[in-house]
Design an enzyme around this catalytic site. Structure first.
Site, PDB file in Angstrom:
ATOM      1  N   CYS A  96       0.814  -1.217   0.000  1.00 12.38           N
ATOM      2  CA  CYS A  96       0.000   0.000   0.000  1.00 12.38           C
ATOM      3  C   CYS A  96       0.854   1.278   0.000  1.00 12.38           C
ATOM      4  O   CYS A  96       1.425   1.619  -1.027  1.00 12.38           O
ATOM      5  CB  CYS A  96      -0.960  -0.055   1.179  1.00 12.38           C
ATOM      6  N   ARG A 131     -12.578   6.228  -1.375  1.00 14.29           N
ATOM      7  CA  ARG A 131     -11.492   5.264  -1.178  1.00 14.29           C
ATOM      8  C   ARG A 131     -11.948   3.914  -1.712  1.00 14.29           C
ATOM      9  O   ARG A 131     -13.139   3.618  -1.735  1.00 14.29           O
ATOM     10  CB  ARG A 131     -11.169   5.114   0.321  1.00 14.29           C
ATOM     11  N   HIS A 195      -4.027  -5.630   2.531  1.00 15.61           N
ATOM     12  CA  HIS A 195      -3.748  -5.757   3.958  1.00 15.61           C
ATOM     13  C   HIS A 195      -4.336  -7.098   4.363  1.00 15.61           C
ATOM     14  O   HIS A 195      -4.739  -7.889   3.541  1.00 15.61           O
ATOM     15  CB  HIS A 195      -4.396  -4.605   4.725  1.00 15.61           C
TER      16      HIS A 195
HETATM   17  N1  GLN Z   1      -2.344   6.714   2.243  1.00 16.03           N
HETATM   18  C1  GLN Z   1      -2.399   5.835   1.119  1.00 16.03           C
HETATM   19  C2  GLN Z   1      -3.750   5.837   0.437  1.00 16.03           C
HETATM   20  O1  GLN Z   1      -4.741   6.182   1.052  1.00 16.03           O
HETATM   21  C3  GLN Z   1      -1.992   4.435   1.511  1.00 16.03           C
HETATM   22  C4  GLN Z   1      -2.979   3.781   2.432  1.00 16.03           C
HETATM   23  C5  GLN Z   1      -2.484   2.524   3.062  1.00 16.03           C
HETATM   24  O2  GLN Z   1      -1.281   2.261   3.156  1.00 16.03           O
HETATM   25  N2  GLN Z   1      -3.416   1.747   3.561  1.00 16.03           N
HETATM   26  O3  GLN Z   1      -3.843   5.472  -0.712  1.00 16.03           O
END
Ligand code: GLN
Length: 235
Positions: A96, A131, A195
């Site tokens: 990520c 998101r 994740h």
């Molecule tokens: N901040 C980054 C995003 O929102 C990575 C998020 C993360 O590592 N879960 O894309």
């Protein structure tokens, strides 16, 4: 005492560890034990020197935009060392936020550009007030293996030269919600938005990473029993 010993660098492990990405280290140690291998772990963070010759494998985890910005300011100090490590073909897992920072840049949710290492050829854009969140399943087209995880990212990543996806999206969003790719593979560097953590749910990837590290460090060893390790799916 295990027969083989590996040294793992947890890059910025005190800053980038969302959704328990540290579980990837526990998964590596769990499978390593079954391969007669032990792994010691060192966090290499802001202002610490990263000596690529000291380590056999590395993890670069996910994080919030703020922590990514903090890390990005230290990255130029480690650029050449990380570049050497990756291009020598040592196994590297980037999740990520860490995945985004291996590429050229990441546009954060506030529209500001966070520079990356540019060692891999991808770049990451943002999306407005949205998101990609939820369970995801992909299929690696070379091995036919399916991988399962949980994604939560604002970034939309587009792959570049020399990179192939970790898998094709079966369900979920993946790199950018458009081209059905998820993650990236470059040499022995594995990148993903998964994740969960990725290696606890997808032991086959842990096995690939461990074998690559052992083959690099012990080129003359007979690793047939390590290669024969059966992974029991946990998803
Ligand atoms: N901040 C980054 C995003 O929102 C990575 C998020 C993360 O590592 N879960 O894309």
């Amino acid at each position: 005492m295990a027969k083989y010993h590996l040294h793992l660098a947890h890059l910025y492990g005190d800053l980038l560890n969302t959704y328990s990405d540290v579980g990837n280290i526990i998964a590596l140690q769990y499978y390593a034990k079954q391969m007669d291998t032990d792994i010691d772990v060192k966090v290499v963070s802001i202002d610490n020197n990263f000596n690529p010759d000291e380590f056999d494998l590395a993890l670069f985890g996910g994080g919030q935009d703020y922590e990514q910005l903090v890390v990005s300011k230290d990255l130029p100090n480690k650029h050449d060392a990380i570049d050497k490590f990756i291009n020598e073909g040592k196994p590297f897992l980037a999740i990520c936020g860490g995945y985004q920072l291996l590429g050229h840049y990441y546009i954060g949710a506030d529209g500001k550009k966070i520079p990356g290492l540019g060692i891999l050829d991808h770049y990451t854009l943002s999306q407005d007030n949205h998101r990609f969140i939820g369970n995801i399943t992909i299929k690696n087209e070379e091995s036919g293996q399916e991988y399962h995880g949980f994604e939560n990212h604002n970034g939309r990543t587009f792959l570049g030269k020399g990179e192939r996806p970790l898998g094709k999206v079966i369900s979920g969003n993946g790199n950018n919600g458009e081209d059905q790719t998820e993650g990236a593979i470059y040499k022995n560097t594995y990148c993903s938005y998964f994740h969960g953590p990725i290696l606890t749910r997808n032991g086959e990837i842990a096995k690939k990473i461990l074998l690559a590290a052992l083959e690099y460090k012990y080129p003359n060893a007979d690793l047939s029993s390590q290669k024969a390790l059966k992974i029991v799916p946990t998803f």
